[in-house]
Scaffold this active site. Structure first.
Site, PDB file in Angstrom:
ATOM      1  N   ARG A 167       0.831  -1.216   0.000  1.00  0.00           N
ATOM      2  CA  ARG A 167       0.000   0.000   0.000  1.00  0.00           C
ATOM      3  C   ARG A 167       0.868   1.270   0.000  1.00  0.00           C
ATOM      4  O   ARG A 167       0.532   2.268   0.634  1.00  0.00           O
ATOM      5  CB  ARG A 167      -0.936   0.037   1.213  1.00  0.00           C
ATOM      6  CG  ARG A 167      -1.950  -1.073   1.269  1.00  0.00           C
ATOM      7  CD  ARG A 167      -2.946  -0.939   0.107  1.00  0.00           C
ATOM      8  NE  ARG A 167      -4.090  -1.803   0.319  1.00  0.00           N
ATOM      9  CZ  ARG A 167      -4.134  -3.091  -0.044  1.00  0.00           C
ATOM     10  NH1 ARG A 167      -3.105  -3.646  -0.659  1.00  0.00           N
ATOM     11  NH2 ARG A 167      -5.214  -3.811   0.166  1.00  0.00           N
ATOM     12  N   SER A 239     -10.886  -1.439   3.076  1.00  0.00           N
ATOM     13  CA  SER A 239     -10.147  -1.568   4.337  1.00  0.00           C
ATOM     14  C   SER A 239      -9.855  -0.176   4.881  1.00  0.00           C
ATOM     15  O   SER A 239      -9.293   0.660   4.172  1.00  0.00           O
ATOM     16  CB  SER A 239      -8.810  -2.263   4.110  1.00  0.00           C
ATOM     17  OG  SER A 239      -8.995  -3.498   3.492  1.00  0.00           O
ATOM     18  N   GLU A 337      -5.455   3.243   6.324  1.00  0.00           N
ATOM     19  CA  GLU A 337      -5.043   3.159   4.923  1.00  0.00           C
ATOM     20  C   GLU A 337      -5.689   4.328   4.175  1.00  0.00           C
ATOM     21  O   GLU A 337      -5.163   4.822   3.193  1.00  0.00           O
ATOM     22  CB  GLU A 337      -5.543   1.828   4.328  1.00  0.00           C
ATOM     23  CG  GLU A 337      -5.139   1.697   2.886  1.00  0.00           C
ATOM     24  CD  GLU A 337      -5.835   0.592   2.115  1.00  0.00           C
ATOM     25  OE1 GLU A 337      -6.588  -0.210   2.710  1.00  0.00           O
ATOM     26  OE2 GLU A 337      -5.644   0.545   0.909  1.00  0.00           O
TER      27      GLU A 337
HETATM   28  N1  EPU Z   1     -10.374 -11.704   9.644  1.00  0.00           N
HETATM   29  C1  EPU Z   1     -11.167 -11.971  10.726  1.00  0.00           C
HETATM   30  N2  EPU Z   1     -12.251 -11.163  10.949  1.00  0.00           N
HETATM   31  C2  EPU Z   1     -12.536 -10.099  10.161  1.00  0.00           C
HETATM   32  C3  EPU Z   1     -11.708  -9.826   9.070  1.00  0.00           C
HETATM   33  C4  EPU Z   1     -10.625 -10.642   8.821  1.00  0.00           C
HETATM   34  O1  EPU Z   1     -10.944 -12.904  11.487  1.00  0.00           O
HETATM   35  O2  EPU Z   1     -13.526  -9.421  10.441  1.00  0.00           O
HETATM   36  C5  EPU Z   1      -9.249 -12.604   9.361  1.00  0.00           C
HETATM   37  C6  EPU Z   1      -9.566 -13.456   8.120  1.00  0.00           C
HETATM   38  O3  EPU Z   1     -10.270 -14.629   8.460  1.00  0.00           O
HETATM   39  C7  EPU Z   1      -8.178 -13.757   7.598  1.00  0.00           C
HETATM   40  C8  EPU Z   1      -7.401 -12.494   7.969  1.00  0.00           C
HETATM   41  O4  EPU Z   1      -8.116 -11.854   9.031  1.00  0.00           O
HETATM   42  O5  EPU Z   1      -7.631 -14.840   8.300  1.00  0.00           O
HETATM   43  C9  EPU Z   1      -7.233 -11.539   6.800  1.00  0.00           C
HETATM   44  O6  EPU Z   1      -8.518 -11.221   6.276  1.00  0.00           O
HETATM   45  P1  EPU Z   1      -8.789 -11.026   4.704  1.00  0.00           P
HETATM   46  O7  EPU Z   1      -8.244 -12.169   3.942  1.00  0.00           O
HETATM   47  O8  EPU Z   1     -10.226 -10.696   4.530  1.00  0.00           O
HETATM   48  O9  EPU Z   1      -7.875  -9.817   4.317  1.00  0.00           O
HETATM   49  P2  EPU Z   1      -7.606  -8.427   5.037  1.00  0.00           P
HETATM   50  O10 EPU Z   1      -6.245  -8.421   5.606  1.00  0.00           O
HETATM   51  O11 EPU Z   1      -8.713  -8.094   5.978  1.00  0.00           O
HETATM   52  C10 EPU Z   1      -6.562  -7.451   2.830  1.00  0.00           C
HETATM   53  C11 EPU Z   1      -6.648  -6.196   2.037  1.00  0.00           C
HETATM   54  C12 EPU Z   1      -7.940  -6.172   1.235  1.00  0.00           C
HETATM   55  C13 EPU Z   1      -7.942  -7.361   0.301  1.00  0.00           C
HETATM   56  C14 EPU Z   1      -7.833  -8.637   1.140  1.00  0.00           C
HETATM   57  C15 EPU Z   1      -7.731  -9.882   0.291  1.00  0.00           C
HETATM   58  C16 EPU Z   1      -5.422  -4.558   3.310  1.00  0.00           C
HETATM   59  C17 EPU Z   1      -5.465  -3.299   4.113  1.00  0.00           C
HETATM   60  N3  EPU Z   1      -6.586  -5.041   2.905  1.00  0.00           N
HETATM   61  O12 EPU Z   1      -7.648  -7.432   3.773  1.00  0.00           O
HETATM   62  O13 EPU Z   1      -7.937  -4.987   0.455  1.00  0.00           O
HETATM   63  O14 EPU Z   1      -9.142  -7.395  -0.451  1.00  0.00           O
HETATM   64  O15 EPU Z   1      -6.631  -8.577   1.948  1.00  0.00           O
HETATM   65  O16 EPU Z   1      -6.495  -9.922  -0.321  1.00  0.00           O
HETATM   66  O17 EPU Z   1      -4.336  -5.064   3.056  1.00  0.00           O
HETATM   67  C18 EPU Z   1      -8.675  -2.730   0.523  1.00  0.00           C
HETATM   68  O18 EPU Z   1      -7.484  -2.399   0.552  1.00  0.00           O
HETATM   69  O19 EPU Z   1      -9.593  -1.870   0.545  1.00  0.00           O
HETATM   70  C19 EPU Z   1      -9.019  -4.126   0.524  1.00  0.00           C
HETATM   71  C20 EPU Z   1     -10.285  -4.533   0.588  1.00  0.00           C
END
Ligand code: EPU
Length: 341
Positions: A167, A239, A337
């Site tokens: 990012r 996010s 972010e």
């Molecule tokens: N998780 C939870 N509870 C929640 C959310 C997440 O337990 O409410 C856990 C998930 O189960 C998983 C981990 O946290 O084990 C990561 O969650 P997820 O795969 O949904 O990804 P994220 O880290 O929450 C990032 C990006 C997203 C992108 C996803 C998928 C950032 C800031 N965000 O989210 O990007 O879609 O990975 O690759 O890095 C964005 O930037 O706007 C965005 C949506």
């Protein structure tokens, strides 16, 4: 001609749906028009604050913006070269990012299909190095075309010089306020290169029975739609926070305390691990809860939402409370972010 809009409502220009105004919004459709406006009226940028508003999908306004917002409505995709090895496309800064992905997938080209359904613009894809499902924009950005604000010269910055990271890009640091991105050149490929390693992509693609960029796009869109709120219905900016990248020892100590905490390797930084902010916020019980008219999305705790009529300040108040609680419980600082103006 640029379009100049004074005292304009920003409600339609930010995906949070915050109802505020800007003193001036300048919309440009061609670089020549932008340069002409900068030449004749650009001194407004030295006397008052100014900023670039991309798709408005990563910006939170905390009050009226007393300055100039520069917004590209330049659209267009041109094929620069097409060889068996690679296809280079040039995309105008204001082109909707998801339309670029759709264009690429329709032609069976590989590279950006995992970045489907991200609300953004081509210009913002480079600033933010948007990323999802194991792919980042930097993987395909060949170069970024810019206008230097001081000299009004046009330039091209190679992808390898954009200091891309998670990012992050040079457009957020040393080139912030110095350039306006006018177009981005992406490198796509005819050669199949599916990236199915993240989360449930593999399962979702298997249901479709074929392995094409279009099938991956459909699968990713389904996954995103099941977790993320539609900004047209519920204001949000995806996010709200980034995922912290911490020294490996600190993460290992956290893992001792919280064995289910998800962690990720960071490309090029073996001494660090990335942890999931959404998981931490979820553990704190915030998912689906609200404070005033700002809330935490009930399916993804990393996403803050406008429950209807929230001001930017209400969203910031919620974000600050969450940051404090994460710090208190996990000893970790989290950072937005979203660009807060
Ligand atoms: N998780 C939870 N509870 C929640 C959310 C997440 O337990 O409410 C856990 C998930 O189960 C998983 C981990 O946290 O084990 C990561 O969650 P997820 O795969 O949904 O990804 P994220 O880290 O929450 C990032 C990006 C997203 C992108 C996803 C998928 C950032 C800031 N965000 O989210 O990007 O879609 O990975 O690759 O890095 C964005 O930037 O706007 C965005 C949506």
């Amino acid at each position: 001609m640029v379009q100049k809009k004074a005292n304009i409502s920003l409600k339609a220009y930010n995906s949070f749906g915050v109802d505020t105004t800007a003193d001036l919004l300048v919309e440009w459709e061609s670089v020549a028009d932008l340069v002409e406006w900068m030449r004749t009226e650009g001194d407004t940028l030295t006397s008052k604050p100014w900023n670039i508003l991309g798709g408005g999908c990563n910006t939170l306004f905390t009050g009226p913006y007393h300055g100039t917002l520069i917004h590209s409505v330049a659209k267009g995709i041109t094929v620069v070269s097409d060889t068996p090895e690679e296809v280079i496309i040039r995309v105008e800064a204001g082109h909707l990012w998801d339309d670029v992905v759709a264009w690429s997938c329709e032609r069976g080209l590989w590279g950006i299909e995992n970045l489907s359904a991200i609300p953004s613009s081509a210009g913002a894809s480079a600033v933010q190095n948007i990323g999802a499902y194991g792919v980042e924009a930097k993987d395909c950005i060949r170069s970024v075309e810019v206008l230097y604000v001081d000299t009004l010269e046009l330039g091209t910055i190679a992808g390898c010089d954009c200091e891309f990271g998670y990012r992050h890009s040079i457009f957020k640091t040393s080139l912030a306020g110095k350039v306006i991105i006018t177009a981005v050149n992406y490198r796509l490929s005819h050669t199949p290169a599916p990236k199915l390693g993240y989360g449930s992509i593999q399962e979702e693609v298997a249901k479709l029975g074929e392995l094409t960029p279009q099938a991956i796009r459909t699968a990713i869109t389904t996954i995103r739609n099941s977790k993320l709120p539609d900004p047209a219905v519920t204001g949000n900016a995806g996010s709200f926070f980034t995922n912290p990248i911490l020294p490996r020892e600190q993460v290992e100590a956290l893992k001792e305390l919280y064995p289910t905490m998800p962690t990720y390797e960071v490309e090029g930084r073996p001494e660090c691990l990335k942890i999931a902010t959404g998981w931490m916020i979820d553990q704190l019980g915030w998912k689906g809860r609200s404070m005033g008219r700002a809330g935490v999305h009930n399916k993804q705790a990393l996403v803050l939402v406008n429950l209807g009529g929230a001001t930017g300040e209400e969203v910031v108040a919620l974000a600050e409370r969450i940051c404090a609680e994460v710090k208190e419980k996990f000893g970790v600082e989290i950072h937005p972010e979203v660009n807060i103006l």
